[in-house]
Scaffold this active site. Structure first.
Site, PDB file in Angstrom:
ATOM      1  N   GLY A  20       0.796  -1.230   0.000  1.00  0.00           N
ATOM      2  CA  GLY A  20       0.000   0.000   0.000  1.00  0.00           C
ATOM      3  C   GLY A  20       0.827   1.277   0.000  1.00  0.00           C
ATOM      4  CG  ASP A  40      -0.699   1.518   3.631  1.00  0.00           C
ATOM      5  OD1 ASP A  40      -0.455   1.147   4.806  1.00  0.00           O
ATOM      6  OD2 ASP A  40      -1.279   0.782   2.811  1.00  0.00           O
ATOM      7  CG  ASP A  66      -7.108  -0.236  10.891  1.00  0.00           C
ATOM      8  OD1 ASP A  66      -7.751   0.012  11.906  1.00  0.00           O
ATOM      9  OD2 ASP A  66      -7.609  -0.809   9.914  1.00  0.00           O
ATOM     10  CE  LYS A 124      -8.910   2.428   8.126  1.00  0.00           C
ATOM     11  NZ  LYS A 124      -9.479   1.091   7.946  1.00  0.00           N
ATOM     12  CG  PHE A 161     -11.271  -0.922   3.782  1.00  0.00           C
ATOM     13  CD1 PHE A 161     -10.523  -1.639   4.706  1.00  0.00           C
ATOM     14  CD2 PHE A 161     -10.890  -0.974   2.442  1.00  0.00           C
ATOM     15  CE1 PHE A 161      -9.422  -2.395   4.322  1.00  0.00           C
ATOM     16  CE2 PHE A 161      -9.800  -1.730   2.044  1.00  0.00           C
ATOM     17  CZ  PHE A 161      -9.067  -2.440   2.983  1.00  0.00           C
ATOM     18  CB  VAL A 162      -9.422   4.793   2.822  1.00  0.00           C
ATOM     19  CG1 VAL A 162     -10.368   5.541   3.738  1.00  0.00           C
ATOM     20  CG2 VAL A 162      -8.142   4.444   3.563  1.00  0.00           C
ATOM     21  CG  ASP A 219      -5.137  -3.606  -1.652  1.00  0.00           C
ATOM     22  OD1 ASP A 219      -4.634  -3.198  -0.586  1.00  0.00           O
ATOM     23  OD2 ASP A 219      -5.468  -4.793  -1.830  1.00  0.00           O
ATOM     24  NE  ARG A 270      -1.939  -2.905  -4.370  1.00  0.00           N
ATOM     25  CZ  ARG A 270      -1.999  -3.127  -3.069  1.00  0.00           C
ATOM     26  NH1 ARG A 270      -1.969  -2.122  -2.229  1.00  0.00           N
ATOM     27  NH2 ARG A 270      -2.095  -4.361  -2.600  1.00  0.00           N
TER      28      ARG A 270
HETATM   29  P1  XMP Z   1      -2.845  -2.148  11.400  1.00  0.00           P
HETATM   30  O1  XMP Z   1      -4.206  -2.588  11.851  1.00  0.00           O
HETATM   31  O2  XMP Z   1      -1.808  -3.214  11.620  1.00  0.00           O
HETATM   32  O3  XMP Z   1      -3.069  -1.999   9.853  1.00  0.00           O
HETATM   33  O4  XMP Z   1      -2.465  -0.800  11.953  1.00  0.00           O
HETATM   34  C1  XMP Z   1      -2.123  -1.468   9.030  1.00  0.00           C
HETATM   35  C2  XMP Z   1      -2.143  -2.157   7.696  1.00  0.00           C
HETATM   36  O5  XMP Z   1      -3.452  -2.617   7.341  1.00  0.00           O
HETATM   37  C3  XMP Z   1      -3.798  -2.201   6.047  1.00  0.00           C
HETATM   38  N1  XMP Z   1      -4.983  -1.326   6.151  1.00  0.00           N
HETATM   39  C4  XMP Z   1      -5.686  -0.845   5.115  1.00  0.00           C
HETATM   40  N2  XMP Z   1      -5.509  -0.980   3.790  1.00  0.00           N
HETATM   41  N3  XMP Z   1      -7.387   0.388   3.405  1.00  0.00           N
HETATM   42  C5  XMP Z   1      -6.370  -0.346   2.947  1.00  0.00           C
HETATM   43  O6  XMP Z   1      -6.211  -0.442   1.734  1.00  0.00           O
HETATM   44  C6  XMP Z   1      -7.647   0.569   4.716  1.00  0.00           C
HETATM   45  O7  XMP Z   1      -8.592   1.260   5.086  1.00  0.00           O
HETATM   46  C7  XMP Z   1      -6.734  -0.093   5.616  1.00  0.00           C
HETATM   47  N4  XMP Z   1      -6.663  -0.128   6.968  1.00  0.00           N
HETATM   48  C8  XMP Z   1      -5.577  -0.898   7.255  1.00  0.00           C
HETATM   49  C9  XMP Z   1      -2.598  -1.502   5.497  1.00  0.00           C
HETATM   50  O8  XMP Z   1      -1.901  -2.404   4.680  1.00  0.00           O
HETATM   51  C10 XMP Z   1      -1.744  -1.161   6.663  1.00  0.00           C
HETATM   52  O9  XMP Z   1      -0.362  -1.280   6.382  1.00  0.00           O
END
Ligand code: XMP
Length: 199
Positions: free
Chosen positions: A60, A116, A119, A147, A168-169, A175, A181
């Site tokens: 990402g 990227d 979360d 987020k 979810f973005v 992606d 992407r």
């Molecule tokens: P965590 O939960 O470990 O998540 O902080 C980080 C990774 O999860 C993916 N991620 C997303 N990818 N849209 C995406 O395309 C989203 O809304 C999203 N939220 C989390 C991302 O790969 C990130 O590195």
């Protein structure tokens, strides 16, 4: 706003077309460009004359990495790692699992971990542990998006591009199930009624 309401960009199959299921623009390409330039300045100031090793989390981060990299003036090495928290069509984190860890020697290096989106925080926490355990002299972190949601791991990046709602973005490298992407703006993934895994 639905994809079809995005004037001039809704012809299926045309480059730049916005596919069904992809919703409102959250962050425009112009705002992204301005913010990436500002982040690059801050990061360059912080690293000064130190040689920087970017450890970037595929996939990402690809577009963000490419844009940021070209604005950073210091001596830079780039290492990429691959982790996945959202396999396939998932929109709920399954927790990070490494797919690829080809990182070379980090002993004594000044590392910038680049991701990227923050979360749950599990990915960043996992990477920070790993990079520190490999003997980096310093570790700083930058995420394009943060987020607004409860974190599983308490981790605060040194630099954040944008705070975004808990949705979810996609776009600008991010992606869903491998798609979107290439969209130049960051958009919200719209809820779908089918069993495709969307919220
Ligand atoms: P965590 O939960 O470990 O998540 O902080 C980080 C990774 O999860 C993916 N991620 C997303 N990818 N849209 C995406 O395309 C989203 O809304 C999203 N939220 C989390 C991302 O790969 C990130 O590195």
């Amino acid at each position: 706003m639905t994809a079809g309401a995005d004037a001039g960009t809704n012809a299926a199959g045309r480059p730049g077309a916005v596919p069904l299921g992809v919703g409102a623009v959250l962050v425009t390409r112009r705002r992204i460009a301005r913010r990436v330039a500002a982040l690059a300045e801050r990061i360059a100031e912080s690293f000064g004359d130190e040689e920087m090793t970017i450890v970037a989390v595929l996939t990402g981060v690809l577009v963000f990495l490419a844009d940021l990299l070209r604005r950073l003036p210091t001596r830079i090495r780039v290492e990429v790692v691959s982790l996945s928290s959202y396999p396939g069509a998932a929109v709920q984190s399954r927790g990070p699992s490494f797919r690829l860890w080809p990182v070379g020697d980090l002993v004594g290096r000044h590392v910038l971990v680049l991701d990227d989106i923050l979360d749950t925080g599990q990915t960043l926490a996992c990477l920070l542990d790993r990079v520190r355990s490999l003997g980096a002299a310093s570790v700083r972190t930058c995420v394009l998006l943060r987020k607004n949601c409860p974190r599983v791991e308490r981790v605060e990046p040194d630099w954040v591009g944008f705070d975004v709602p808990d949705a979810f973005v996609v776009g600008y490298g991010l992606d869903h199930d491998g798609l979107y992407r290439n969209l130049p703006d960051i958009r919200v993934l719209e809820a779908q009624d089918d069993a495709g895994g969307a919220p």
